[in-house]
Design a protein around this motif. Structure first.
Motif, PDB file in Angstrom:
ATOM      1  N   THR A  33       0.818  -1.203   0.000  1.00 15.50           N
ATOM      2  CA  THR A  33       0.000   0.000   0.000  1.00 15.50           C
ATOM      3  C   THR A  33       0.855   1.257   0.000  1.00 15.50           C
ATOM      4  OG1 THR A  33      -0.108  -0.070   2.407  1.00 15.50           O
ATOM      5  CG2 THR A  33      -1.894  -1.149   1.185  1.00 15.50           C
ATOM      6  N   GLU A  34       2.136   1.085   0.048  1.00  8.05           N
ATOM      7  CA  GLU A  34       3.040   2.233   0.112  1.00  8.05           C
ATOM      8  C   GLU A  34       3.961   2.250  -1.093  1.00  8.05           C
ATOM      9  OE1 GLU A  34       2.898   4.549   2.503  1.00  8.05           O
ATOM     10  OE2 GLU A  34       1.274   3.460   3.482  1.00  8.05           O
ATOM     11  N   LEU A  35       4.336   3.460  -1.497  1.00  2.81           N
ATOM     12  CA  LEU A  35       5.304   3.592  -2.585  1.00  2.81           C
ATOM     13  C   LEU A  35       6.712   3.302  -2.091  1.00  2.81           C
ATOM     14  CD1 LEU A  35       3.928   6.819  -4.261  1.00  2.81           C
ATOM     15  CD2 LEU A  35       3.634   4.459  -5.017  1.00  2.81           C
ATOM     16  N   SER A  36       6.964   3.655  -0.844  1.00  3.04           N
ATOM     17  CA  SER A  36       8.279   3.441  -0.266  1.00  3.04           C
ATOM     18  C   SER A  36       8.109   2.972   1.167  1.00  3.04           C
ATOM     19  CB  SER A  36       9.080   4.740  -0.289  1.00  3.04           C
ATOM     20  OG  SER A  36      10.236   4.609   0.495  1.00  3.04           O
ATOM     21  N   HIS A  37       8.945   2.058   1.582  1.00  2.00           N
ATOM     22  CA  HIS A  37       8.897   1.587   2.963  1.00  2.00           C
ATOM     23  C   HIS A  37       9.911   2.333   3.824  1.00  2.00           C
ATOM     24  CE1 HIS A  37       6.138  -1.692   2.276  1.00  2.00           C
ATOM     25  NE2 HIS A  37       6.788  -1.954   1.174  1.00  2.00           N
ATOM     26  N   TYR A  38      10.619   3.265   3.231  1.00  2.00           N
ATOM     27  CA  TYR A  38      11.703   3.948   3.931  1.00  2.00           C
ATOM     28  C   TYR A  38      11.216   4.695   5.167  1.00  2.00           C
ATOM     29  CZ  TYR A  38      15.577   7.056   4.847  1.00  2.00           C
ATOM     30  OH  TYR A  38      16.591   7.733   5.455  1.00  2.00           O
ATOM     31  N   ASP A  39      10.117   5.419   5.038  1.00  4.07           N
ATOM     32  CA  ASP A  39       9.663   6.242   6.152  1.00  4.07           C
ATOM     33  C   ASP A  39       8.486   5.643   6.913  1.00  4.07           C
ATOM     34  OD1 ASP A  39       7.865   6.555   4.143  1.00  4.07           O
ATOM     35  OD2 ASP A  39       7.624   8.720   4.385  1.00  4.07           O
ATOM     36  N   ASN A  40       8.202   4.380   6.700  1.00  5.00           N
ATOM     37  CA  ASN A  40       7.087   3.742   7.389  1.00  5.00           C
ATOM     38  C   ASN A  40       7.458   3.371   8.814  1.00  5.00           C
ATOM     39  OD1 ASN A  40       5.515   3.898   5.163  1.00  5.00           O
ATOM     40  ND2 ASN A  40       5.281   1.701   4.885  1.00  5.00           N
ATOM     41  N   HIS A  41       6.464   3.392   9.642  1.00  5.58           N
ATOM     42  CA  HIS A  41       6.640   2.894  11.003  1.00  5.58           C
ATOM     43  C   HIS A  41       6.792   1.380  10.917  1.00  5.58           C
ATOM     44  CE1 HIS A  41       5.531   1.629  15.053  1.00  5.58           C
ATOM     45  NE2 HIS A  41       5.896   2.845  15.434  1.00  5.58           N
ATOM     46  N   PRO A  42       7.669   0.770  11.695  1.00 11.99           N
ATOM     47  CA  PRO A  42       7.842  -0.683  11.629  1.00 11.99           C
ATOM     48  C   PRO A  42       6.548  -1.454  11.863  1.00 11.99           C
ATOM     49  CG  PRO A  42       9.584   0.295  12.935  1.00 11.99           C
ATOM     50  CD  PRO A  42       8.617   1.397  12.614  1.00 11.99           C
ATOM     51  N   GLY A  43       5.633  -0.894  12.662  1.00 11.47           N
ATOM     52  CA  GLY A  43       4.361  -1.558  12.902  1.00 11.47           C
ATOM     53  C   GLY A  43       3.527  -1.673  11.635  1.00 11.47           C
ATOM     54  N   ASP A  44       3.607  -0.651  10.763  1.00 16.76           N
ATOM     55  CA  ASP A  44       2.870  -0.704   9.499  1.00 16.76           C
ATOM     56  C   ASP A  44       3.412  -1.820   8.619  1.00 16.76           C
ATOM     57  OD1 ASP A  44       1.346   1.451  10.287  1.00 16.76           O
ATOM     58  OD2 ASP A  44       2.636   2.924   9.288  1.00 16.76           O
ATOM     59  N   ASN A  45       4.735  -1.909   8.554  1.00 14.54           N
ATOM     60  CA  ASN A  45       5.350  -2.973   7.760  1.00 14.54           C
ATOM     61  C   ASN A  45       5.027  -4.345   8.346  1.00 14.54           C
ATOM     62  OD1 ASN A  45       6.501  -1.119   6.012  1.00 14.54           O
ATOM     63  ND2 ASN A  45       8.416  -1.021   7.159  1.00 14.54           N
ATOM     64  N   ALA A  46       5.011  -4.447   9.667  1.00 11.28           N
ATOM     65  CA  ALA A  46       4.708  -5.727  10.314  1.00 11.28           C
ATOM     66  C   ALA A  46       3.267  -6.134  10.044  1.00 11.28           C
ATOM     67  CB  ALA A  46       4.958  -5.624  11.812  1.00 11.28           C
ATOM     68  N   THR A  47       2.351  -5.182  10.058  1.00 15.45           N
ATOM     69  CA  THR A  47       0.953  -5.498   9.768  1.00 15.45           C
ATOM     70  C   THR A  47       0.807  -6.004   8.350  1.00 15.45           C
ATOM     71  OG1 THR A  47       0.176  -3.854  11.337  1.00 15.45           O
ATOM     72  CG2 THR A  47      -1.383  -4.530   9.633  1.00 15.45           C
ATOM     73  N   GLU A  48       1.486  -5.365   7.422  1.00 12.72           N
ATOM     74  CA  GLU A  48       1.416  -5.796   6.028  1.00 12.72           C
ATOM     75  C   GLU A  48       2.017  -7.190   5.859  1.00 12.72           C
ATOM     76  OE1 GLU A  48       3.071  -4.033   1.904  1.00 12.72           O
ATOM     77  OE2 GLU A  48       2.029  -2.637   3.228  1.00 12.72           O
ATOM     78  N   LEU A  49       3.135  -7.461   6.531  1.00 14.94           N
ATOM     79  CA  LEU A  49       3.757  -8.779   6.464  1.00 14.94           C
ATOM     80  C   LEU A  49       2.845  -9.837   7.075  1.00 14.94           C
ATOM     81  CD1 LEU A  49       6.217 -10.553   5.837  1.00 14.94           C
ATOM     82  CD2 LEU A  49       7.082  -9.969   8.111  1.00 14.94           C
ATOM     83  N   TYR A  50       2.218  -9.519   8.200  1.00 12.15           N
ATOM     84  CA  TYR A  50       1.286 -10.458   8.828  1.00 12.15           C
ATOM     85  C   TYR A  50       0.136 -10.783   7.883  1.00 12.15           C
ATOM     86  CZ  TYR A  50      -2.604 -12.110  11.602  1.00 12.15           C
ATOM     87  OH  TYR A  50      -3.677 -12.823  12.055  1.00 12.15           O
ATOM     88  N   ASP A  51      -0.409  -9.765   7.235  1.00  9.42           N
ATOM     89  CA  ASP A  51      -1.521  -9.986   6.307  1.00  9.42           C
ATOM     90  C   ASP A  51      -1.100 -10.905   5.163  1.00  9.42           C
ATOM     91  OD1 ASP A  51      -3.206  -8.412   7.806  1.00  9.42           O
ATOM     92  OD2 ASP A  51      -2.929  -6.616   6.567  1.00  9.42           O
ATOM     93  N   GLN A  52       0.097 -10.703   4.647  1.00  9.87           N
ATOM     94  CA  GLN A  52       0.587 -11.552   3.560  1.00  9.87           C
ATOM     95  C   GLN A  52       0.770 -12.989   4.034  1.00  9.87           C
ATOM     96  OE1 GLN A  52       4.175  -9.749   2.092  1.00  9.87           O
ATOM     97  NE2 GLN A  52       3.090  -8.085   1.066  1.00  9.87           N
ATOM     98  N   GLU A  53       1.362 -13.172   5.214  1.00  8.44           N
ATOM     99  CA  GLU A  53       1.575 -14.529   5.736  1.00  8.44           C
ATOM    100  C   GLU A  53       0.251 -15.229   6.027  1.00  8.44           C
ATOM    101  OE1 GLU A  53       4.131 -13.815   9.075  1.00  8.44           O
ATOM    102  OE2 GLU A  53       5.936 -14.008   7.859  1.00  8.44           O
ATOM    103  N   ARG A  54      -0.725 -14.497   6.562  1.00  9.92           N
ATOM    104  CA  ARG A  54      -2.031 -15.072   6.828  1.00  9.92           C
ATOM    105  C   ARG A  54      -2.695 -15.508   5.525  1.00  9.92           C
ATOM    106  NH1 ARG A  54      -5.630 -10.769   8.226  1.00  9.92           N
ATOM    107  NH2 ARG A  54      -5.731 -10.703   5.984  1.00  9.92           N
ATOM    108  N   ASP A  55      -2.600 -14.657   4.494  1.00 11.84           N
ATOM    109  CA  ASP A  55      -3.194 -15.002   3.204  1.00 11.84           C
ATOM    110  C   ASP A  55      -2.536 -16.237   2.601  1.00 11.84           C
ATOM    111  OD1 ASP A  55      -4.908 -12.870   3.489  1.00 11.84           O
ATOM    112  OD2 ASP A  55      -3.801 -11.542   2.133  1.00 11.84           O
TER     113      ASP A  55
END
Length: 175
Positions: A33-55
């Motif tokens: 959902t992001e163009l760049s992960h550089y400035d994301n909060h680690p929690g946002d990246n973790a949520t996205e990773l969790y969603d991918q693993e769950r799927d």
């Protein structure tokens, strides 16, 4: 098992195959959902990773269920459905009604929990409660000393947070 019971289970399995095939086809591509992960909060990246693993886990589960269902339908076509694949005894209709994909009687069903396939992180991580650790000073520490280890590292306490300390010692020059 009567012919009407067999037809009922066959119809149920065919509906299950159709439903599973439809759900397997409806898998979504993993999009960021992001163009760049550089400035994301680690929690946002973790949520996205969790969603991918769950799927991924759900997709694997659906594919496994589809295989079991097709195997049960194949057993119906071969005339072996309702008989235990291990001992050949009749599988009770109640079991088949509850679990139409069952190809074994309850005695030969896999009832042992899988204790071998554990998350790979467990190979690296060790709970601090399991084994004492020898520190650089030679002292043996266990989990009860873990707060002291953190406290020795330092804190963000200000002089007023240390009630028994002289606040002036923090501001003295070393000259």
């Amino acid at each position: 098992m009567t012919d009407s019971q067999l037809n009922q289970l066959k119809k149920q399995l065919e509906e299950q195959v159709a439903s599973l095939e439809e759900r397997v086809e409806q898998t979504e591509e993993f999009e960021s959902t992001e163009l760049s992960h550089y400035d994301n909060h680690p929690g946002d990246n973790a949520t996205e990773l969790y969603d991918q693993e769950r799927d991924l886990a759900m997709e694997q589960f659906k594919e496994g269920e589809l295989e079991k269902t097709k195997a049960a339908l194949a057993a119906i076509e071969e005339g072996t459905y309702g008989k235990c694949a291990v001992c050949g005894k009749d599988i009770p209709f109640e079991r088949l009604e509850a679990l139409p994909t069952a190809l074994t009687c309850i005695d030969h069903a896999d009832q042992e929990p899988d204790l071998e396939s554990r998350p790979s992180e467990e190979d690296v991580l060790q709970a601090s409660t399991k084994q004492p650790v020898e520190k650089e000073d030679g002292a043996i520490r266990d989990y009860e000393d873990s707060f002291e280890d953190v406290e020795d590292f330092g804190s963000s306490d200000t002089p007023q947070d240390q009630p028994n300390e002289d606040p002036q010692k923090f501001f003295k020059d070393e000259n």
